[in-house]
Scaffold this motif. Structure first.
Motif, PDB file in Angstrom:
ATOM      1  N   THR A   1      -6.127  12.572   0.597  1.00  0.00           N
ATOM      2  CA  THR A   1      -5.252  11.439   0.872  1.00  0.00           C
ATOM      3  C   THR A   1      -5.624  10.328  -0.087  1.00  0.00           C
ATOM      4  O   THR A   1      -6.776   9.903  -0.130  1.00  0.00           O
ATOM      5  N   GLU A   2      -4.662   9.894  -0.875  1.00  0.00           N
ATOM      6  CA  GLU A   2      -4.903   8.831  -1.844  1.00  0.00           C
ATOM      7  C   GLU A   2      -4.110   7.597  -1.448  1.00  0.00           C
ATOM      8  O   GLU A   2      -2.882   7.625  -1.378  1.00  0.00           O
ATOM      9  N   ALA A   3      -4.813   6.512  -1.161  1.00  0.00           N
ATOM     10  CA  ALA A   3      -4.171   5.248  -0.803  1.00  0.00           C
ATOM     11  C   ALA A   3      -4.449   4.230  -1.903  1.00  0.00           C
ATOM     12  O   ALA A   3      -5.596   4.058  -2.328  1.00  0.00           O
ATOM     13  N   SER A   4      -3.394   3.568  -2.368  1.00  0.00           N
ATOM     14  CA  SER A   4      -3.528   2.603  -3.453  1.00  0.00           C
ATOM     15  C   SER A   4      -2.773   1.327  -3.110  1.00  0.00           C
ATOM     16  O   SER A   4      -1.727   1.366  -2.472  1.00  0.00           O
ATOM     17  N   ALA A   5      -3.328   0.207  -3.551  1.00  0.00           N
ATOM     18  CA  ALA A   5      -2.700  -1.096  -3.325  1.00  0.00           C
ATOM     19  C   ALA A   5      -2.218  -1.662  -4.657  1.00  0.00           C
ATOM     20  O   ALA A   5      -2.936  -1.597  -5.660  1.00  0.00           O
ATOM     21  N   TYR A   6      -1.000  -2.214  -4.652  1.00  0.00           N
ATOM     22  CA  TYR A   6      -0.401  -2.768  -5.862  1.00  0.00           C
ATOM     23  C   TYR A   6       0.110  -4.177  -5.579  1.00  0.00           C
ATOM     24  O   TYR A   6       0.618  -4.454  -4.486  1.00  0.00           O
ATOM     25  N   THR A   7       0.001  -5.054  -6.574  1.00  0.00           N
ATOM     26  CA  THR A   7       0.541  -6.401  -6.424  1.00  0.00           C
ATOM     27  C   THR A   7       2.055  -6.324  -6.315  1.00  0.00           C
ATOM     28  O   THR A   7       2.700  -5.463  -6.932  1.00  0.00           O
ATOM     29  N   ILE A   8       2.651  -7.243  -5.542  1.00  0.00           N
ATOM     30  CA  ILE A   8       4.100  -7.213  -5.385  1.00  0.00           C
ATOM     31  C   ILE A   8       4.808  -7.823  -6.591  1.00  0.00           C
ATOM     32  O   ILE A   8       6.016  -7.626  -6.774  1.00  0.00           O
TER      33      ILE A   8
ATOM     34  N   ILE B   1       0.853  -1.198   0.000  1.00  0.00           N
ATOM     35  CA  ILE B   1       0.000   0.000   0.000  1.00  0.00           C
ATOM     36  C   ILE B   1       0.881   1.238   0.000  1.00  0.00           C
ATOM     37  O   ILE B   1       1.818   1.351   0.793  1.00  0.00           O
ATOM     38  N   GLY B   2       0.568   2.148  -0.908  1.00  0.00           N
ATOM     39  CA  GLY B   2       1.202   3.453  -0.911  1.00  0.00           C
ATOM     40  C   GLY B   2       0.161   4.505  -0.570  1.00  0.00           C
ATOM     41  O   GLY B   2      -0.978   4.425  -1.043  1.00  0.00           O
ATOM     42  N   VAL B   3       0.545   5.462   0.258  1.00  0.00           N
ATOM     43  CA  VAL B   3      -0.397   6.506   0.676  1.00  0.00           C
ATOM     44  C   VAL B   3       0.224   7.869   0.389  1.00  0.00           C
ATOM     45  O   VAL B   3       1.267   8.219   0.957  1.00  0.00           O
TER      46      VAL B   3
ATOM     47  N   ASP C   1       4.004  -7.486 -10.082  1.00  0.00           N
ATOM     48  CA  ASP C   1       4.186  -6.640 -11.257  1.00  0.00           C
ATOM     49  C   ASP C   1       3.657  -5.218 -11.086  1.00  0.00           C
ATOM     50  O   ASP C   1       3.599  -4.450 -12.049  1.00  0.00           O
ATOM     51  N   GLY C   2       3.296  -4.852  -9.863  1.00  0.00           N
ATOM     52  CA  GLY C   2       2.841  -3.487  -9.617  1.00  0.00           C
ATOM     53  C   GLY C   2       1.477  -3.162 -10.187  1.00  0.00           C
ATOM     54  O   GLY C   2       1.145  -1.999 -10.411  1.00  0.00           O
ATOM     55  N   GLU C   3       0.664  -4.190 -10.403  1.00  0.00           N
ATOM     56  CA  GLU C   3      -0.687  -3.951 -10.916  1.00  0.00           C
ATOM     57  C   GLU C   3      -1.540  -3.287  -9.837  1.00  0.00           C
ATOM     58  O   GLU C   3      -1.521  -3.682  -8.674  1.00  0.00           O
ATOM     59  N   LEU C   4      -2.281  -2.264 -10.239  1.00  0.00           N
ATOM     60  CA  LEU C   4      -3.157  -1.561  -9.300  1.00  0.00           C
ATOM     61  C   LEU C   4      -4.352  -2.440  -8.953  1.00  0.00           C
ATOM     62  O   LEU C   4      -5.088  -2.888  -9.835  1.00  0.00           O
ATOM     63  N   LEU C   5      -4.537  -2.687  -7.667  1.00  0.00           N
ATOM     64  CA  LEU C   5      -5.650  -3.509  -7.203  1.00  0.00           C
ATOM     65  C   LEU C   5      -6.839  -2.676  -6.740  1.00  0.00           C
ATOM     66  O   LEU C   5      -7.989  -2.995  -7.040  1.00  0.00           O
ATOM     67  N   GLU C   6      -6.539  -1.631  -5.997  1.00  0.00           N
ATOM     68  CA  GLU C   6      -7.622  -0.856  -5.383  1.00  0.00           C
ATOM     69  C   GLU C   6      -7.090   0.523  -4.995  1.00  0.00           C
ATOM     70  O   GLU C   6      -5.922   0.675  -4.616  1.00  0.00           O
ATOM     71  N   THR C   7      -7.942   1.531  -5.111  1.00  0.00           N
ATOM     72  CA  THR C   7      -7.596   2.894  -4.699  1.00  0.00           C
ATOM     73  C   THR C   7      -8.745   3.479  -3.904  1.00  0.00           C
ATOM     74  O   THR C   7      -9.915   3.235  -4.210  1.00  0.00           O
ATOM     75  N   THR C   8      -8.401   4.252  -2.883  1.00  0.00           N
ATOM     76  CA  THR C   8      -9.432   4.961  -2.136  1.00  0.00           C
ATOM     77  C   THR C   8      -8.921   6.364  -1.806  1.00  0.00           C
ATOM     78  O   THR C   8      -7.717   6.579  -1.641  1.00  0.00           O
ATOM     79  N   THR C   9      -9.832   7.301  -1.742  1.00  0.00           N
ATOM     80  CA  THR C   9      -9.474   8.691  -1.479  1.00  0.00           C
ATOM     81  C   THR C   9     -10.292   9.229  -0.313  1.00  0.00           C
ATOM     82  O   THR C   9     -11.508   9.023  -0.246  1.00  0.00           O
ATOM     83  N   THR C  10      -9.592   9.896   0.610  1.00  0.00           N
ATOM     84  CA  THR C  10     -10.264  10.530   1.746  1.00  0.00           C
ATOM     85  C   THR C  10      -9.808  11.994   1.818  1.00  0.00           C
ATOM     86  O   THR C  10      -9.212  12.503   0.879  1.00  0.00           O
TER      87      THR C  10
ATOM     88  N   GLN D   1      -8.398   6.091   7.849  1.00  0.00           N
ATOM     89  CA  GLN D   1      -9.589   5.624   7.126  1.00  0.00           C
ATOM     90  C   GLN D   1      -9.202   5.050   5.766  1.00  0.00           C
ATOM     91  O   GLN D   1      -9.695   3.979   5.369  1.00  0.00           O
ATOM     92  N   ALA D   2      -8.328   5.736   5.038  1.00  0.00           N
ATOM     93  CA  ALA D   2      -7.926   5.279   3.704  1.00  0.00           C
ATOM     94  C   ALA D   2      -7.217   3.932   3.770  1.00  0.00           C
ATOM     95  O   ALA D   2      -7.513   3.020   2.980  1.00  0.00           O
ATOM     96  N   VAL D   3      -6.290   3.789   4.704  1.00  0.00           N
ATOM     97  CA  VAL D   3      -5.540   2.538   4.833  1.00  0.00           C
ATOM     98  C   VAL D   3      -6.451   1.398   5.283  1.00  0.00           C
ATOM     99  O   VAL D   3      -6.390   0.281   4.739  1.00  0.00           O
ATOM    100  N   ASP D   4      -7.300   1.674   6.248  1.00  0.00           N
ATOM    101  CA  ASP D   4      -8.187   0.631   6.771  1.00  0.00           C
ATOM    102  C   ASP D   4      -9.145   0.102   5.707  1.00  0.00           C
ATOM    103  O   ASP D   4      -9.448  -1.100   5.673  1.00  0.00           O
TER     104      ASP D   4
END
Length: 302
Positions: free
Chosen positions: A17-24, A8-10, A26-35, A53-56
């Motif tokens: 605040t933009e939090a995004s999750a990437y696969t380890i 997760i990068g925040v 190939d760096g594919e974006l899995l999910e993004t959330t913004t607070t 909130q974004a990380v959780d």
């Protein structure tokens, strides 16, 4: 499954605040959330709540057990003992977070984990360099002491031009009237009053309007070109104290002023070219949050 393990990068900014999750893998974006905003200086408690909130949300959506790393890029994290406080705030997470400032996270994202320089010019400005895991810096001292070439600096110079005309007894130019209109000011007195009443982000927002005015007004062109040259000079200051000379330097561009204003960018590159500096420009292709993937990739030697 291995393919679903993620990082997760925040990216914690002044407005969101933009939090995004990437696969380890190939760096594919899995999910993004913004607070809401993540700037700790603006309001520490609210910023922490927004980041949490974004990380959780991502951990609940993707499963905490598959999270391999969390990296947070936060403006101002290097001062005021914030790193220790944030480590305590987020001690409940499944992994210990890595805390960087937002410009460092952007460098990893833009240069994809490689050494080089990132020029950040948005509301403020800062130049960072990374060479052999050592960080180098020029600028980033805030709008009172620095932030040369930033959106705030561009807006300030335009406002100062309006005031200079008045002080010199000159007739208010068409350009100055545009600046007064932008700030909804009837005269220099109401303009000055408003500047001291609003936050720096609102002042810096005038930079975009000045970019538009550059089509018709030479003064706007001068201000923008000066900003580009100033950013180039600060970049050279950084390069001169980092062991980067003598090789093509990767320079990443971050922030609306340097990314979106062609006049600023043209003046920036022209100055570097005149100095015969060998460099490659790298424009931002993904969210700064993706820097977390490249940090993980570098540590794991993937």
């Amino acid at each position: 499954m291995e393919s679903m393990k993620y990082v997760i990068g925040v990216d914690c900014g002044g407005t969101k605040t933009e939090a995004s999750a990437y696969t380890i893998t190939d760096g594919e974006l899995l999910e993004t959330t913004t607070t809401g905003f993540g700037n700790l200086v603006v309001d520490y408690s609210k910023a922490v709540a927004n980041i949490r909130q974004a990380v959780d949300i991502l951990l609940q959506t993707l499963g905490a057990g598959d999270c391999q790393m969390i990296v947070m890029g936060i403006a101002g994290i290097d001062s005021g003992g914030f790193k220790q406080k944030m480590a305590e705030e987020f001690s409940y997470l499944p992994v210990n977070p890595v805390f960087l400032n937002d410009a460092q996270l952007a460098l990893y994202a833009i240069l994809k984990g490689q050494d080089g320089v990132v020029v950040t010019a948005g509301t403020g400005s800062i130049m960072l360099g990374l060479v052999d895991n050592h960080w180098y810096r020029a600028g980033g001292w805030g709008h009172i002491l620095g932030d040369e070439g930033s959106g705030f600096d561009i807006a300030k110079k335009a406002i100062q031009h309006v005031l200079h005309e008045y002080d010199s007894g000159e007739e208010t130019s068409a350009f100055s009237k545009e600046i007064l209109t932008f700030f909804d000011a009837d005269d220099v007195f109401s303009l000055a009053k408003k500047v001291y009443q609003v936050d720096k982000g609102e002042i810096a927002s005038a930079a975009q309007q000045i970019g538009t005015l550059a089509t018709d007004y030479s003064q706007a062109q001068i201000i923008l070109e000066t900003a580009g040259e100033t950013l180039a000079k600060k970049t050279l200051q950084l390069i001169n104290k980092a062991p980067l000379a003598g090789k093509p330097i990767s320079i990443g561009l971050n922030g609306s002023v340097i990314q979106k204003n062609e006049r600023v960018l043209e003046a920036f590159t022209r100055y570097l070219d005149n100095c015969q500096l060998p460099y490659d420009l790298h424009k931002k292709e993904a969210s700064s949050a993706k820097g977390a993937y490249y940090i993980y990739k570098g540590e794991q030697k993937l």
